[in-house]
Design a protein around this motif. Sequence first.
Motif, short mmCIF file in Angstrom:
data_model
loop_
_atom_site.label_atom_id
_atom_site.label_comp_id
_atom_site.label_asym_id
_atom_site.label_seq_id
_atom_site.Cartn_x
_atom_site.Cartn_y
_atom_site.Cartn_z
N GLY A 163 0.81 -1.20 0.00
CA GLY A 163 0.00 0.00 0.00
C GLY A 163 0.85 1.26 0.00
O GLY A 163 0.49 2.27 -0.64
N ILE A 164 1.98 1.22 0.70
CA ILE A 164 2.86 2.39 0.74
C ILE A 164 3.47 2.67 -0.63
O ILE A 164 3.66 3.83 -1.02
N VAL A 165 3.77 1.62 -1.40
CA VAL A 165 4.27 1.82 -2.76
C VAL A 165 3.25 2.61 -3.58
O VAL A 165 3.58 3.61 -4.24
N ALA A 166 2.00 2.18 -3.55
CA ALA A 166 0.96 2.86 -4.32
C ALA A 166 0.72 4.28 -3.81
O ALA A 166 0.55 5.22 -4.60
N LEU A 167 0.72 4.45 -2.49
CA LEU A 167 0.51 5.77 -1.91
C LEU A 167 1.65 6.72 -2.31
O LEU A 167 1.41 7.88 -2.64
N THR A 168 2.87 6.22 -2.29
CA THR A 168 4.03 7.04 -2.66
C THR A 168 3.91 7.55 -4.09
O THR A 168 4.13 8.74 -4.37
N LYS A 169 3.55 6.68 -5.00
CA LYS A 169 3.44 7.09 -6.40
C LYS A 169 2.31 8.09 -6.59
O LYS A 169 2.44 9.05 -7.37
N ALA A 170 1.19 7.87 -5.91
CA ALA A 170 0.08 8.81 -6.02
C ALA A 170 0.45 10.18 -5.46
O ALA A 170 0.14 11.22 -6.06
N MET A 171 1.13 10.20 -4.33
CA MET A 171 1.56 11.47 -3.73
C MET A 171 2.56 12.18 -4.61
O MET A 171 2.50 13.41 -4.78
N ALA A 172 3.50 11.43 -5.19
CA ALA A 172 4.50 12.04 -6.06
C ALA A 172 3.85 12.72 -7.26
O ALA A 172 4.26 13.82 -7.65
N LEU A 173 2.86 12.07 -7.82
CA LEU A 173 2.17 12.62 -8.99
C LEU A 173 1.46 13.92 -8.64
O LEU A 173 1.49 14.90 -9.40
N GLN A 174 0.83 13.94 -7.47
CA GLN A 174 0.04 15.10 -7.07
C GLN A 174 0.89 16.27 -6.57
O GLN A 174 0.59 17.43 -6.85
N ILE A 238 10.83 4.17 -6.12
CA ILE A 238 10.85 3.15 -5.07
C ILE A 238 12.25 2.53 -5.13
O ILE A 238 12.58 1.82 -6.09
N ILE A 239 13.07 2.81 -4.14
CA ILE A 239 14.49 2.51 -4.22
C ILE A 239 14.86 1.38 -3.25
O ILE A 239 14.81 1.57 -2.03
#
Length: 248
Positions: A163-174, A238-239
């Motif tokens: 879930g954190i992977v998906a949240l991170t990408k969504a936050m980065a986009l926004q 995601i590193i």
Amino acid sequence: MGSLDGKRAIITGGGNGIGAAAAILFAQEGAEVAILEIDRAAGERSAAAAEAAGGTCLFIECDIAQPEAVEAAVGQAVERFGGLNVLYNNAGGATAHDGSLVDMPLEEFWRTISVDLYGSFLTGRFALPHIKASGGGSIINTTSIRAMKGTSGADAYSAAKGGIVALTKAMALQWGPQGIRVNAIAPGPVLTERTRGLGMTEEPGAQWGGVRPGQPEEVAAMALFLASDAAAYVNGAIIPVDGGAAAF
């Protein structure tokens, strides 16, 4: 000059392990650091170590799964430092009760989701407006290589970190267009107080392709890079910091 001179940072779970190593390193590199930690003794010990290393560090007792507590803690840090540039969501982890979804206690699933995923959601929710008001900055989330490859024995932890992977990408986009970079570190096996308690040793683990366990300082070094202006063109990444374990 330090790579974080003039930065104001919050590190969750900064009392032990990777968070404590990051608090010391961030302080050494010039940041003013607030440690959010539920364990008072550990938080105070870590803050004292960061101060002894020559930095400025504030300990705030906080349960990051409680919205009111997180909002108050972020506000306290911002009031003390006059702004916020960096949020390192390090708090999290599994317990010995995690395992197969058909065997684990149901409360273990919700405990893990609350601390790992919901806690990162809450700190981001309350920190973002302050980071924006400070002219932008960096949010560093913590996922795991369990979210990047199939592993057995920690289904609650794997779900939360996915879930954190998906949240991170969504936050980065926004938030990237508004000057706030959002990335995640995916540690592999790391020797901390918690993982030693779960039976990890310094021996290479077969589950991780024979890779040796890492040290907290090796993960903290990546967090330092992502917090610094040297990572100005890194967003939504995601590193893995895992000695190559995710490649197996």
